[in-house]
Scaffold this motif. Structure first.
Motif, PDB file in Angstrom:
ATOM      1  N   VAL A 180       0.826  -1.212   0.000  1.00  0.00           N
ATOM      2  CA  VAL A 180       0.000   0.000   0.000  1.00  0.00           C
ATOM      3  C   VAL A 180       0.860   1.262   0.000  1.00  0.00           C
ATOM      4  O   VAL A 180       0.456   2.299  -0.541  1.00  0.00           O
ATOM      5  CB  VAL A 180      -1.003   0.007   1.185  1.00  0.00           C
ATOM      6  CG1 VAL A 180      -1.941  -1.173   1.093  1.00  0.00           C
ATOM      7  CG2 VAL A 180      -0.305   0.039   2.524  1.00  0.00           C
ATOM      8  N   ILE A 181       2.044   1.178   0.562  1.00  0.00           N
ATOM      9  CA  ILE A 181       2.951   2.331   0.519  1.00  0.00           C
ATOM     10  C   ILE A 181       3.480   2.543  -0.899  1.00  0.00           C
ATOM     11  O   ILE A 181       3.596   3.678  -1.373  1.00  0.00           O
ATOM     12  CB  ILE A 181       4.105   2.147   1.526  1.00  0.00           C
ATOM     13  CG1 ILE A 181       3.584   2.285   2.961  1.00  0.00           C
ATOM     14  CG2 ILE A 181       5.217   3.161   1.257  1.00  0.00           C
ATOM     15  CD1 ILE A 181       4.626   2.022   4.023  1.00  0.00           C
ATOM     16  N   GLN A 182       3.755   1.453  -1.618  1.00  0.00           N
ATOM     17  CA  GLN A 182       4.290   1.548  -2.976  1.00  0.00           C
ATOM     18  C   GLN A 182       3.309   2.182  -3.950  1.00  0.00           C
ATOM     19  O   GLN A 182       3.724   2.780  -4.941  1.00  0.00           O
ATOM     20  CB  GLN A 182       4.695   0.158  -3.482  1.00  0.00           C
ATOM     21  CG  GLN A 182       5.982  -0.370  -2.872  1.00  0.00           C
ATOM     22  CD  GLN A 182       6.233  -1.822  -3.213  1.00  0.00           C
ATOM     23  OE1 GLN A 182       5.566  -2.401  -4.081  1.00  0.00           O
ATOM     24  NE2 GLN A 182       7.196  -2.433  -2.534  1.00  0.00           N
ATOM     25  N   VAL A 183       2.004   2.066  -3.685  1.00  0.00           N
ATOM     26  CA  VAL A 183       1.023   2.688  -4.593  1.00  0.00           C
ATOM     27  C   VAL A 183       0.737   4.129  -4.202  1.00  0.00           C
ATOM     28  O   VAL A 183      -0.221   4.734  -4.675  1.00  0.00           O
ATOM     29  CB  VAL A 183      -0.293   1.874  -4.641  1.00  0.00           C
ATOM     30  CG1 VAL A 183      -0.046   0.506  -5.230  1.00  0.00           C
ATOM     31  CG2 VAL A 183      -0.948   1.774  -3.266  1.00  0.00           C
ATOM     32  N   GLY A 184       1.559   4.679  -3.336  1.00  0.00           N
ATOM     33  CA  GLY A 184       1.479   6.091  -3.013  1.00  0.00           C
ATOM     34  C   GLY A 184       0.656   6.430  -1.803  1.00  0.00           C
ATOM     35  O   GLY A 184       0.394   7.601  -1.536  1.00  0.00           O
ATOM     36  N   LEU A 185       0.256   5.429  -1.059  1.00  0.00           N
ATOM     37  CA  LEU A 185      -0.550   5.641   0.140  1.00  0.00           C
ATOM     38  C   LEU A 185       0.019   4.808   1.285  1.00  0.00           C
ATOM     39  O   LEU A 185       0.886   3.965   1.095  1.00  0.00           O
ATOM     40  CB  LEU A 185      -2.008   5.251  -0.120  1.00  0.00           C
ATOM     41  CG  LEU A 185      -2.762   6.059  -1.192  1.00  0.00           C
ATOM     42  CD1 LEU A 185      -4.006   5.333  -1.630  1.00  0.00           C
ATOM     43  CD2 LEU A 185      -3.103   7.443  -0.673  1.00  0.00           C
ATOM     44  N   GLY A 186      -0.512   5.051   2.462  1.00  0.00           N
ATOM     45  CA  GLY A 186      -0.077   4.232   3.578  1.00  0.00           C
ATOM     46  C   GLY A 186       0.562   5.082   4.664  1.00  0.00           C
ATOM     47  O   GLY A 186       0.732   6.288   4.493  1.00  0.00           O
ATOM     48  N   PRO A 187       0.875   4.487   5.770  1.00  0.00           N
ATOM     49  CA  PRO A 187       0.734   3.061   6.049  1.00  0.00           C
ATOM     50  C   PRO A 187      -0.721   2.649   6.278  1.00  0.00           C
ATOM     51  O   PRO A 187      -1.633   3.459   6.120  1.00  0.00           O
ATOM     52  CB  PRO A 187       1.563   2.890   7.336  1.00  0.00           C
ATOM     53  CG  PRO A 187       1.401   4.212   8.022  1.00  0.00           C
ATOM     54  CD  PRO A 187       1.412   5.234   6.914  1.00  0.00           C
TER      55      PRO A 187
ATOM     56  N   LYS B  62       1.117   2.162  16.943  1.00  0.00           N
ATOM     57  CA  LYS B  62       0.161   1.648  17.902  1.00  0.00           C
ATOM     58  C   LYS B  62      -1.189   1.379  17.232  1.00  0.00           C
ATOM     59  O   LYS B  62      -1.832   2.293  16.707  1.00  0.00           O
ATOM     60  CB  LYS B  62      -0.017   2.647  19.053  1.00  0.00           C
ATOM     61  CG  LYS B  62      -1.109   2.273  20.049  1.00  0.00           C
ATOM     62  CD  LYS B  62      -0.832   0.976  20.774  1.00  0.00           C
ATOM     63  CE  LYS B  62      -1.893   0.688  21.825  1.00  0.00           C
ATOM     64  NZ  LYS B  62      -1.700  -0.616  22.470  1.00  0.00           N
ATOM     65  N   PHE B  63      -1.604   0.103  17.252  1.00  0.00           N
ATOM     66  CA  PHE B  63      -2.919  -0.302  16.781  1.00  0.00           C
ATOM     67  C   PHE B  63      -3.763  -0.743  17.973  1.00  0.00           C
ATOM     68  O   PHE B  63      -3.241  -1.345  18.918  1.00  0.00           O
ATOM     69  CB  PHE B  63      -2.826  -1.461  15.785  1.00  0.00           C
ATOM     70  CG  PHE B  63      -2.461  -1.040  14.387  1.00  0.00           C
ATOM     71  CD1 PHE B  63      -3.441  -0.919  13.414  1.00  0.00           C
ATOM     72  CD2 PHE B  63      -1.148  -0.771  14.043  1.00  0.00           C
ATOM     73  CE1 PHE B  63      -3.114  -0.531  12.116  1.00  0.00           C
ATOM     74  CE2 PHE B  63      -0.806  -0.381  12.759  1.00  0.00           C
ATOM     75  CZ  PHE B  63      -1.795  -0.264  11.787  1.00  0.00           C
ATOM     76  N   SER B  64      -5.055  -0.448  17.911  1.00  0.00           N
ATOM     77  CA  SER B  64      -5.976  -0.859  18.964  1.00  0.00           C
ATOM     78  C   SER B  64      -7.190  -1.532  18.358  1.00  0.00           C
ATOM     79  O   SER B  64      -7.596  -1.225  17.228  1.00  0.00           O
ATOM     80  CB  SER B  64      -6.437   0.352  19.788  1.00  0.00           C
ATOM     81  OG  SER B  64      -5.381   0.877  20.549  1.00  0.00           O
ATOM     82  N   ASP B  65      -7.786  -2.435  19.132  1.00  0.00           N
ATOM     83  CA  ASP B  65      -9.026  -3.084  18.731  1.00  0.00           C
ATOM     84  C   ASP B  65     -10.158  -2.071  18.865  1.00  0.00           C
ATOM     85  O   ASP B  65     -10.307  -1.424  19.900  1.00  0.00           O
ATOM     86  CB  ASP B  65      -9.282  -4.297  19.626  1.00  0.00           C
ATOM     87  CG  ASP B  65     -10.402  -5.197  19.137  1.00  0.00           C
ATOM     88  OD1 ASP B  65     -11.356  -4.683  18.511  1.00  0.00           O
ATOM     89  OD2 ASP B  65     -10.345  -6.405  19.392  1.00  0.00           O
TER      90      ASP B  65
ATOM     91  N   THR C 299      -2.481   6.400  15.541  1.00  0.00           N
ATOM     92  CA  THR C 299      -1.740   7.607  15.176  1.00  0.00           C
ATOM     93  C   THR C 299      -2.455   8.399  14.093  1.00  0.00           C
ATOM     94  O   THR C 299      -2.501   9.633  14.126  1.00  0.00           O
ATOM     95  CB  THR C 299      -0.328   7.235  14.688  1.00  0.00           C
ATOM     96  OG1 THR C 299       0.355   6.513  15.714  1.00  0.00           O
ATOM     97  CG2 THR C 299       0.474   8.474  14.327  1.00  0.00           C
ATOM     98  N   SER C 300      -3.030   7.682  13.117  1.00  0.00           N
ATOM     99  CA  SER C 300      -3.636   8.353  11.962  1.00  0.00           C
ATOM    100  C   SER C 300      -5.141   8.518  12.083  1.00  0.00           C
ATOM    101  O   SER C 300      -5.732   9.332  11.374  1.00  0.00           O
ATOM    102  CB  SER C 300      -3.328   7.572  10.682  1.00  0.00           C
ATOM    103  OG  SER C 300      -3.902   6.273  10.737  1.00  0.00           O
ATOM    104  N   LEU C 301      -5.776   7.753  12.966  1.00  0.00           N
ATOM    105  CA  LEU C 301      -7.230   7.723  12.998  1.00  0.00           C
ATOM    106  C   LEU C 301      -7.802   8.082  14.358  1.00  0.00           C
ATOM    107  O   LEU C 301      -7.206   7.807  15.403  1.00  0.00           O
ATOM    108  CB  LEU C 301      -7.759   6.327  12.631  1.00  0.00           C
ATOM    109  CG  LEU C 301      -7.474   5.811  11.230  1.00  0.00           C
ATOM    110  CD1 LEU C 301      -8.096   4.436  11.055  1.00  0.00           C
ATOM    111  CD2 LEU C 301      -7.992   6.752  10.166  1.00  0.00           C
ATOM    112  N   LYS C 302      -8.987   8.655  14.304  1.00  0.00           N
ATOM    113  CA  LYS C 302      -9.813   8.844  15.487  1.00  0.00           C
ATOM    114  C   LYS C 302     -11.024   7.936  15.320  1.00  0.00           C
ATOM    115  O   LYS C 302     -11.819   8.112  14.410  1.00  0.00           O
ATOM    116  CB  LYS C 302     -10.265  10.302  15.603  1.00  0.00           C
ATOM    117  CG  LYS C 302     -11.253  10.550  16.731  1.00  0.00           C
ATOM    118  CD  LYS C 302     -11.747  11.989  16.710  1.00  0.00           C
ATOM    119  CE  LYS C 302     -12.818  12.211  17.774  1.00  0.00           C
ATOM    120  NZ  LYS C 302     -13.351  13.600  17.731  1.00  0.00           N
ATOM    121  N   LEU C 303     -11.136   6.931  16.161  1.00  0.00           N
ATOM    122  CA  LEU C 303     -12.271   6.006  16.066  1.00  0.00           C
ATOM    123  C   LEU C 303     -13.533   6.708  16.513  1.00  0.00           C
ATOM    124  O   LEU C 303     -13.572   7.369  17.552  1.00  0.00           O
ATOM    125  CB  LEU C 303     -12.031   4.776  16.940  1.00  0.00           C
ATOM    126  CG  LEU C 303     -13.202   3.782  17.005  1.00  0.00           C
ATOM    127  CD1 LEU C 303     -13.436   3.138  15.658  1.00  0.00           C
ATOM    128  CD2 LEU C 303     -12.943   2.723  18.068  1.00  0.00           C
TER     129      LEU C 303
END
Length: 274
Positions: A163-170, A197-200, A236-240
């Motif tokens: 997904v990083i290689q297609v210009g987006l991500g992580p 940091k990932f959360s459920d 880091t990137s999202l607000k649930l």
């Protein structure tokens, strides 16, 4: 096996686009009798009708939960197959279908808002879509690596590189059937693999499907014992904003008013902000 009514069945209208709200109260139904879904009990038309009703129920539930839905992905289903031509009228326009050797490893990407979504890539047990620039990876993690932390770290690192290689991500979100051995396994492995940091999205404890009344479950699989179906997100990137689970049941007609399981997995609905 509790026979008390519990499944909240919303009204649907089969001749309109599935994303149009259908007003009316839910009907409370009980689980169908044992053996209802045994092999040979249903014709192809009968079963496809049940699936069509299920996806329309999903839209109506997510309209009530979130106000609408931009992306619907059906796992273990090849919507491009001639047997499933009705899916585009019931699940939304078909954007992409993966094409592995087995239909049980497919992902079918549907939407009534095609401009919001872009297919990014796919591989063994995964498919990635950008939905409003949120990078979502849908997974059906192979059993051969699902319980190995090292193997799974490598698995997600390779997906992230695509997904990083297609210009987006992580990766922003991973959701689907993880076959994880413990409830926190996927979030923990992703955090280690990507250094983020990932959360459920589900805080833990009992699972109370959005389309159920006074019924909770300990898991998302057919025996309600394992939490295989999860959504984990990049903190880091999202607000649930919100997450809901949806039951495996859909209404059946004839012989009384019941609900029956059309799959051995619960569905997940996610509303997130980037």
């Amino acid at each position: 096996m509790n026979s008390d009514p519990w499944n909240l069945v919303l009204p649907t209208a089969p001749d309109i686009s599935p994303d149009i709200p259908v007003q009316g109260p839910a009907e409370l139904r009980s689980t169908a009798s044992s053996g209802y879904m045994d092999k040979g009990q249903h014709s192809n038309d009968s079963f496809s009708s049940m699936v069509a009703n299920k996806v329309r129920q999903i839209y109506q539930n997510l309209i009530r939960a979130f106000g609408g839905v931009d992306l619907l992905v059906c796992g273990e289903l090849d919507s491009s197959h001639s047997d499933w031509t009705s899916m585009q009228s019931n699940a939304g326009q078909l954007i992409h279908t993966s094409s592995p050797a087995k239909a049980c490893n497919c992902f079918s990407v549907h939407s009534t808002n095609g401009t919001a979504n872009k297919f990014l890539g796919e591989g063994d047990g995964w498919l990635a879509v950008a939905c409003h620039n949120i990078i979502v990876v849908f997974v059906h993690v192979p059993n051969s690596i699902a319980k190995s932390e090292d193997s799974l770290m490598s698995y997600y690192q390779k997906i992230n590189s695509v997904v990083i290689q297609v210009g987006l991500g992580p990766i922003d979100v991973v959701m689907g059937d993880t076959n994880q051995p413990t409830n926190d396994f996927t979030a923990r492995v992703l955090s280690r693999a990507l250094g983020i940091k990932f959360s459920d999205a589900h805080a833990g404890g009992s699972i109370n499907p959005f389309d159920s009344h006074q019924r909770s479950f300990d898991g998302t699989n057919s025996t309600a014992t394992k939490k295989y179906d999860v959504a984990v997100y990049n903190t880091t990137s999202l607000k649930l904003a919100e997450v809901v689970y949806l039951s495996q049941s859909t209404p059946v007609t004839g012989g009384g008013r019941y609900s029956a399981a059309v799959t051995d997995h619960m569905g997940i609905g996610l509303r997130i902000e980037k």
